[in-house]
Design a protein around this motif. Structure first.
Motif, short mmCIF file in Angstrom:
data_model
loop_
_atom_site.label_atom_id
_atom_site.label_comp_id
_atom_site.label_asym_id
_atom_site.label_seq_id
_atom_site.Cartn_x
_atom_site.Cartn_y
_atom_site.Cartn_z
N GLU A 1 0.83 -1.20 0.00
CA GLU A 1 0.00 0.00 0.00
C GLU A 1 0.87 1.26 0.00
O GLU A 1 0.62 2.22 -0.73
CB GLU A 1 -0.93 -0.01 1.22
N LEU A 2 1.94 1.24 0.77
CA LEU A 2 2.85 2.38 0.82
C LEU A 2 3.55 2.58 -0.52
O LEU A 2 3.68 3.71 -1.00
CB LEU A 2 3.89 2.18 1.96
N ASN A 5 4.38 5.70 -5.42
CA ASN A 5 4.55 5.67 -6.87
C ASN A 5 3.39 6.35 -7.59
O ASN A 5 3.42 6.48 -8.82
CB ASN A 5 4.69 4.23 -7.39
N GLY A 6 2.38 6.76 -6.86
CA GLY A 6 1.28 7.46 -7.46
C GLY A 6 0.28 6.57 -8.19
O GLY A 6 -0.42 7.01 -9.07
N ASP A 7 0.27 5.28 -7.88
CA ASP A 7 -0.67 4.36 -8.55
C ASP A 7 -2.06 4.51 -8.06
O ASP A 7 -2.55 4.67 -7.12
CB ASP A 7 -0.22 2.91 -8.37
#
Length: 164
Positions: A156-157, A162-164
């Motif tokens: 999750e982090l 990464n901006g996903d």
């Protein structure tokens, strides 16, 4: 025996003096000093309200109560008018429809029905309804999800970073 129990007179009401609207800045000691010229009270209580206080006293003699009320009529403490009044404090009676009175009636003897009265039945129904309301299954809204694992948190982090 039933007649003696049923005919017992109620105790006479007790006379007391009540000081109301006492400012919160007035201490218990200051209030006690007001009644020092009188016999030792047989009853004294102090009550604190949101903006004021109340003091209630009982003296052995009715004359002392009346003298105290006359002496402090129009009393002003810390710039605020204090109300002084005599009142009768009656004894508390048990609730007539309580289940305790039902059981007591059966033990006293006499012509009492084993069947509860309509008032007692409605009280029992309300009690059962209140008890049932505490035992209903809880909604799923408050159910907690299992805690995520370290791998789930890392994923999750990474996704967040990464901006996903």
């Amino acid at each position: 025996m039933r007649e003696r129990y049923m005919e017992r007179p109620a105790p006479p009401p007790i006379k007391r003096i009540r000081f109301t609207d006492i400012p919160l800045s007035v201490s218990d000691e200051e209030i006690d000093n007001l009644i020092k010229g009188f016999p030792t009270p047989v009853y004294s209580r102090f009550y604190v309200h949101q903006d004021t206080r109340t003091a209630v006293f009982g003296f052995p003699n009715l004359e002392d109560l009346e003298k105290c009320a006359q002496m402090y009529e129009g009393l002003e403490l810390h710039g605020q008018q204090v109300n002084v009044e005599l009142f009768e404090q009656g004894s508390r009676k048990p609730y007539v429809g309580s289940s305790r009175s039902y059981h007591l009636a059966g033990r006293i003897g006499g012509e009492f029905s084993d069947k509860p009265s309509r008032q007692q039945r409605s009280h029992q129904q309300r009690s059962h309804q209140q008890q049932d309301s505490h035992h209903k299954p809880k909604s799923r809204r408050g159910v907690r999800q299992p805690q995520p694992t370290t791998e789930d948190l890392d994923a999750e982090l990474d996704a967040y970073m990464n901006g996903d």
